[in-house]
Design an enzyme around this catalytic site. Structure first.
Site, PDB file in Angstrom:
ATOM      1  N   HIS A 159      43.129  32.857  32.388  1.00 31.37           N
ATOM      2  CA  HIS A 159      43.622  33.790  31.006  1.00 31.37           C
ATOM      3  C   HIS A 159      44.728  32.839  30.090  1.00 31.37           C
ATOM      4  CE1 HIS A 159      46.053  34.848  34.785  1.00 31.37           C
ATOM      5  NE2 HIS A 159      46.864  35.435  33.306  1.00 31.37           N
ATOM      6  N   CYS A 194      37.946  40.854  42.088  1.00 31.91           N
ATOM      7  CA  CYS A 194      39.622  39.938  40.276  1.00 31.91           C
ATOM      8  C   CYS A 194      39.768  41.575  39.831  1.00 31.91           C
ATOM      9  CB  CYS A 194      38.383  38.931  40.156  1.00 31.91           C
ATOM     10  SG  CYS A 194      39.568  38.265  38.683  1.00 31.91           S
ATOM     11  N   HIS A 236      34.034  34.575  35.950  1.00 29.66           N
ATOM     12  CA  HIS A 236      35.485  34.451  36.623  1.00 29.66           C
ATOM     13  C   HIS A 236      35.209  33.354  36.792  1.00 29.66           C
ATOM     14  CE1 HIS A 236      37.969  35.533  39.523  1.00 29.66           C
ATOM     15  NE2 HIS A 236      37.654  34.182  40.464  1.00 29.66           N
ATOM     16  N   HIS A 288      42.376  34.419  37.706  1.00 30.23           N
ATOM     17  CA  HIS A 288      41.052  34.626  37.011  1.00 30.23           C
ATOM     18  C   HIS A 288      41.172  33.999  35.649  1.00 30.23           C
ATOM     19  CE1 HIS A 288      37.133  36.741  35.033  1.00 30.23           C
ATOM     20  NE2 HIS A 288      37.994  36.391  34.153  1.00 30.23           N
ATOM     21  N   ASP A 320      49.114  42.739  26.774  1.00 27.58           N
ATOM     22  CA  ASP A 320      49.477  43.208  28.531  1.00 27.58           C
ATOM     23  C   ASP A 320      50.655  43.605  28.529  1.00 27.58           C
ATOM     24  OD1 ASP A 320      50.559  39.782  30.211  1.00 27.58           O
ATOM     25  OD2 ASP A 320      51.592  41.574  30.708  1.00 27.58           O
ATOM     26  N   ASN A 359      48.992  29.951  32.687  1.00 27.43           N
ATOM     27  CA  ASN A 359      49.086  29.077  33.770  1.00 27.43           C
ATOM     28  C   ASN A 359      48.668  29.247  34.739  1.00 27.43           C
ATOM     29  OD1 ASN A 359      51.826  29.661  33.280  1.00 27.43           O
ATOM     30  ND2 ASN A 359      51.620  31.822  33.510  1.00 27.43           N
ATOM     31  N   GLY A 403      53.454  29.758  38.526  1.00 32.39           N
ATOM     32  CA  GLY A 403      53.218  31.415  38.544  1.00 32.39           C
ATOM     33  C   GLY A 403      52.243  32.413  38.009  1.00 32.39           C
ATOM     34  N   HIS A 405      47.617  33.688  27.240  1.00 29.52           N
ATOM     35  CA  HIS A 405      48.526  34.402  26.999  1.00 29.52           C
ATOM     36  C   HIS A 405      48.493  33.949  25.104  1.00 29.52           C
ATOM     37  CE1 HIS A 405      50.154  35.910  30.792  1.00 29.52           C
ATOM     38  NE2 HIS A 405      49.684  34.868  31.417  1.00 29.52           N
TER      39      HIS A 405
HETATM   40  P1  5GP Z   1      49.682  35.411  34.778  1.00 26.94           P
HETATM   41  O1  5GP Z   1      51.707  35.149  34.894  1.00 26.94           O
HETATM   42  O2  5GP Z   1      48.803  35.022  36.228  1.00 26.94           O
HETATM   43  O3  5GP Z   1      49.795  34.054  33.905  1.00 26.94           O
HETATM   44  O4  5GP Z   1      49.545  36.453  33.730  1.00 26.94           O
HETATM   45  C1  5GP Z   1      49.521  37.235  34.442  1.00 26.94           C
HETATM   46  C2  5GP Z   1      49.375  39.207  33.491  1.00 26.94           C
HETATM   47  O5  5GP Z   1      49.129  39.837  32.934  1.00 26.94           O
HETATM   48  C3  5GP Z   1      51.212  39.159  32.932  1.00 26.94           C
HETATM   49  O6  5GP Z   1      51.572  39.126  31.933  1.00 26.94           O
HETATM   50  C4  5GP Z   1      50.901  41.216  33.722  1.00 26.94           C
HETATM   51  O7  5GP Z   1      51.456  41.542  32.749  1.00 26.94           O
HETATM   52  C5  5GP Z   1      49.627  40.808  33.128  1.00 26.94           C
HETATM   53  N1  5GP Z   1      48.896  41.961  33.310  1.00 26.94           N
HETATM   54  C6  5GP Z   1      48.681  41.533  35.020  1.00 26.94           C
HETATM   55  N2  5GP Z   1      47.888  43.201  35.245  1.00 26.94           N
HETATM   56  C7  5GP Z   1      47.458  44.126  33.916  1.00 26.94           C
HETATM   57  C8  5GP Z   1      46.691  44.541  33.968  1.00 26.94           C
HETATM   58  O8  5GP Z   1      46.125  45.183  34.683  1.00 26.94           O
HETATM   59  N3  5GP Z   1      46.637  45.433  32.683  1.00 26.94           N
HETATM   60  C9  5GP Z   1      47.588  44.290  31.758  1.00 26.94           C
HETATM   61  N4  5GP Z   1      47.131  44.940  30.123  1.00 26.94           N
HETATM   62  N5  5GP Z   1      47.932  43.650  31.972  1.00 26.94           N
HETATM   63  C10 5GP Z   1      48.312  42.778  33.076  1.00 26.94           C
HETATM   64 ZN    ZN Z   2      37.720  37.477  37.915  1.00 27.85          ZN
END
Ligand code: 5GP
Ligand code: ZN
Length: 115
Positions: free
Chosen positions: A100, A4, A46, A98, A30, A87, A93, A102
């Site tokens: 999170h 993960c 997790h 895991h 991000d 999300n 999307g 924004h």
């Molecule tokens: P989701 O679409 O799952 O809500 O958002 C995942 C977010 O994680 C995306 O905005 C993407 O840019 C960010 N992200 C993905 N991989 C990494 C990473 O390795 N480091 C950082 N800092 N952000 C990441």
């Molecule tokens: Zn995780």
């Protein structure tokens, strides 16, 4: 959880500059910011998404909201305004399974659907 990405970031296996860390939560920028301020807040534990949270996670979820408020102050978007969103599963999307949040701000965000 093995394999993960956000567990690996949270436990230090993948290095990352945290803008916040406590025993339960980390926050970092991000990698593909969609606004001048774009932070991700997540629990070290997790949990795949909001859909997998239980009553036992209520305090953790509340704490994430509170940390978001403090980070908004730290990043000077508390007065101008900001958005906190998570999300959940396919139609949202969600890319990283895991949970999170924004934290987005620093310019006018427009209607939610235009993001
Ligand atoms: P989701 O679409 O799952 O809500 O958002 C995942 C977010 O994680 C995306 O905005 C993407 O840019 C960010 N992200 C993905 N991989 C990494 C990473 O390795 N480091 C950082 N800092 N952000 C990441
Ligand atoms: Zn995780």
């Amino acid at each position: 959880m093995e394999d993960c990405l956000f567990c690996k970031i949270a436990n230090g296996e993948i290095s990352c500059d945290f803008v916040y860390e406590d025993e339960d939560i980390v926050a970092f920028k991000d990698i593909h910011p969609r606004a001048p301020v774009h932070l991700l807040l997540l629990p070290k534990k997790h949990i795949a998404s909001l859909a997998e949270t239980t009553e036992a996670d209520i305090a953790l979820l509340g704490k994430i909201n509170f940390v978001a408020q403090k980070l908004a102050e730290q990043f000077n978007i508390d007065q101008s305004g900001y958005r906190l969103l998570t999300n959940c599963r396919g139609d949202s999307g969600q890319e990283v399974p895991h949970i999170h949040y924004h934290l987005i701000g620093g310019h006018f965000l427009g209607a939610f659907t235009e993001e």
